[in-house]
Design a protein around this motif. Sequence first.
Motif, PDB file in Angstrom:
ATOM      1  N   THR A 178       0.828  -1.204   0.000  1.00 47.02           N
ATOM      2  CA  THR A 178       0.000   0.000   0.000  1.00 47.02           C
ATOM      3  C   THR A 178       0.863   1.255   0.000  1.00 47.02           C
ATOM      4  O   THR A 178       0.606   2.206  -0.762  1.00 47.02           O
ATOM      5  N   MET A 179       1.890   1.269   0.828  1.00 49.41           N
ATOM      6  CA  MET A 179       2.770   2.441   0.855  1.00 49.41           C
ATOM      7  C   MET A 179       3.569   2.579  -0.432  1.00 49.41           C
ATOM      8  O   MET A 179       3.790   3.689  -0.926  1.00 49.41           O
ATOM      9  N   ALA A 180       3.983   1.457  -1.004  1.00 55.32           N
ATOM     10  CA  ALA A 180       4.803   1.513  -2.219  1.00 55.32           C
ATOM     11  C   ALA A 180       3.998   1.980  -3.434  1.00 55.32           C
ATOM     12  O   ALA A 180       4.489   2.747  -4.259  1.00 55.32           O
ATOM     13  N   VAL A 181       2.752   1.531  -3.540  1.00 54.91           N
ATOM     14  CA  VAL A 181       1.946   1.822  -4.729  1.00 54.91           C
ATOM     15  C   VAL A 181       1.279   3.186  -4.659  1.00 54.91           C
ATOM     16  O   VAL A 181       1.280   3.951  -5.628  1.00 54.91           O
ATOM     17  N   ASP A 182       0.706   3.534  -3.508  1.00 50.84           N
ATOM     18  CA  ASP A 182      -0.113   4.752  -3.415  1.00 50.84           C
ATOM     19  C   ASP A 182       0.509   5.835  -2.541  1.00 50.84           C
ATOM     20  O   ASP A 182      -0.198   6.701  -2.031  1.00 50.84           O
ATOM     21  N   TRP A 183       1.807   5.774  -2.338  1.00 45.04           N
ATOM     22  CA  TRP A 183       2.457   6.769  -1.469  1.00 45.04           C
ATOM     23  C   TRP A 183       2.202   8.191  -1.960  1.00 45.04           C
ATOM     24  O   TRP A 183       1.933   9.091  -1.179  1.00 45.04           O
ATOM     25  N   ASN A 184       2.280   8.391  -3.250  1.00 49.53           N
ATOM     26  CA  ASN A 184       2.021   9.711  -3.844  1.00 49.53           C
ATOM     27  C   ASN A 184       0.675   9.759  -4.573  1.00 49.53           C
ATOM     28  O   ASN A 184       0.444  10.642  -5.393  1.00 49.53           O
ATOM     29  N   GLY A 185      -0.191   8.790  -4.256  1.00 49.30           N
ATOM     30  CA  GLY A 185      -1.476   8.705  -4.922  1.00 49.30           C
ATOM     31  C   GLY A 185      -2.509   9.658  -4.346  1.00 49.30           C
ATOM     32  O   GLY A 185      -2.283  10.343  -3.335  1.00 49.30           O
ATOM     33  N   GLU A 186      -3.677   9.671  -4.983  1.00 50.89           N
ATOM     34  CA  GLU A 186      -4.754  10.570  -4.581  1.00 50.89           C
ATOM     35  C   GLU A 186      -5.289  10.239  -3.195  1.00 50.89           C
ATOM     36  O   GLU A 186      -5.697  11.122  -2.450  1.00 50.89           O
ATOM     37  N   VAL A 187      -5.255   8.961  -2.833  1.00 48.91           N
ATOM     38  CA  VAL A 187      -5.841   8.546  -1.558  1.00 48.91           C
ATOM     39  C   VAL A 187      -5.095   9.147  -0.367  1.00 48.91           C
ATOM     40  O   VAL A 187      -5.681   9.390   0.694  1.00 48.91           O
ATOM     41  N   PHE A 188      -3.772   9.408  -0.517  1.00 46.87           N
ATOM     42  CA  PHE A 188      -2.967   9.980   0.564  1.00 46.87           C
ATOM     43  C   PHE A 188      -2.599  11.444   0.293  1.00 46.87           C
ATOM     44  O   PHE A 188      -1.673  11.965   0.903  1.00 46.87           O
ATOM     45  N   ASP A 189      -3.327  12.066  -0.586  1.00 47.20           N
ATOM     46  CA  ASP A 189      -3.011  13.441  -0.964  1.00 47.20           C
ATOM     47  C   ASP A 189      -3.156  14.382   0.239  1.00 47.20           C
ATOM     48  O   ASP A 189      -4.191  14.417   0.897  1.00 47.20           O
ATOM     49  N   GLY A 190      -2.104  15.133   0.543  1.00 49.40           N
ATOM     50  CA  GLY A 190      -2.126  16.090   1.644  1.00 49.40           C
ATOM     51  C   GLY A 190      -1.746  15.513   2.991  1.00 49.40           C
ATOM     52  O   GLY A 190      -1.720  16.233   3.995  1.00 49.40           O
ATOM     53  N   PHE A 191      -1.448  14.212   3.059  1.00 53.70           N
ATOM     54  CA  PHE A 191      -1.080  13.570   4.324  1.00 53.70           C
ATOM     55  C   PHE A 191       0.411  13.734   4.586  1.00 53.70           C
ATOM     56  O   PHE A 191       1.226  13.716   3.655  1.00 53.70           O
ATOM     57  N   ASP A 192       0.778  13.889   5.869  1.00 55.82           N
ATOM     58  CA  ASP A 192       2.183  13.861   6.261  1.00 55.82           C
ATOM     59  C   ASP A 192       2.698  12.419   6.210  1.00 55.82           C
ATOM     60  O   ASP A 192       1.930  11.463   6.110  1.00 55.82           O
TER      61      ASP A 192
END
Length: 418
Positions: A178-192
């Motif tokens: 999950t961290m590798a695929v969506d680290w810069n994805g929309e689902v984590f947008d704006g998260f620290d």
Amino acid sequence: INAEYMGNLAEVHALGLLIKLVLLYWFAWHLISFTILSIRLSTNAGKARLEVDDIGHDINPVWFALFISVSCFQNGGISLLPNSLVPFVDDWLVSIWMSLLLMAGNVCFGVWLRWMILGIRHIAEKGALGKWGARHLPSFNMIIDNPRALYTNLFPRFETRRLWLIVVVSTTLQWIITMAVDWNGEVFDGFDTDVKILSSYFTSAATRTAGFNTVSLPKLSPSLIWIQCALMYLAAAPVAVAVKSTRNSAKLKVQFVDTDGDGDADTMVNVAKEEQEAKDNQKSVGASVLAQDMMLMVAAIAIIAIIEDRNLYKSDNFTILGVLYEVTSAYGTVGLSLDLTSIFRRGTHVVLIIIMVMGRHRGLPTEIDRSLMLPANFVAAKAKEDYMKATQEKRYQKLGRIQAEKKAKKRGSVASSK
């Protein structure tokens, strides 16, 4: 006093103790959870997370702590908040504790229950529990050495280790992916960074248990949706395999012997083998369970695709992958959704209800389990089974004799004709 009577009496005492231990496990998790969450949510920061504009009033933190504790442990997936647990996406204490609570009531129930029983038995052996511990020590030993003879969801040492290994490996792998695929994805947008790590962990822990989430699932990348489908498909399958593969070992492996020469069988001796028969039966049972699951899910997806044919053509967000996700979540009784259930037709809702009921019961034994019988009932059922086997053997022997006589007569007639 014969050995059979002593065995039945020991099993009744062990069952009585096991009931108390299961209730202790259940109440302890709920009480500890309620205490931790009610204190945490009663702070100003906690109350701010419970402010909901849509319902016109704030949610009482104590009531929310009680409700969410029960919902988590029972894997209900129901929250008093309209967006599940999204307000707690950056709360480390609440997220980690709820993930443990989710696993304690589902995939880790048998594992942590056995660990608790082992811990209490160790304390009893040290004499810290006084006369009560000394009196119940034989019952503790019977529960540990013969778990499947007493409870469907308590397993031998090997099965317990296997279930724990599956939980750790599957959760860790999904967390990393999950961290590798969506680290810069929309689902984590704006998260620290720390919030991304925490939300990835909670998503991984909740995938096989209950329908709670701290992020917007429709924003996940397609590859992660596929991975979640696979893990939801497994869901409680390892537990179901453990229940069915240990069915043949669900019998008491103790015997009572006369050690003082008075003619009474008064001493319990454990004759249980460390690695039970379940080890050899796991592959066949696992293949059977997963094949049955696959056929049911394919049938459900096909029916829903027919019902929702127009929606599949009209909407870009309404895809066959979304249908697969909803069906897998329903059959795994997970409760996660890509927000498609609200636009499904009534026929699809009926199919999902049927799938959820069938998925909830897939972990049950295929026949009347030894652990569901009282000692006397088991003895009667075993006697009936032995009688049926003996009768069938006699029939086969009689049939064999008749066939042998016919062959002998036929050979005699052929010889006389020659």
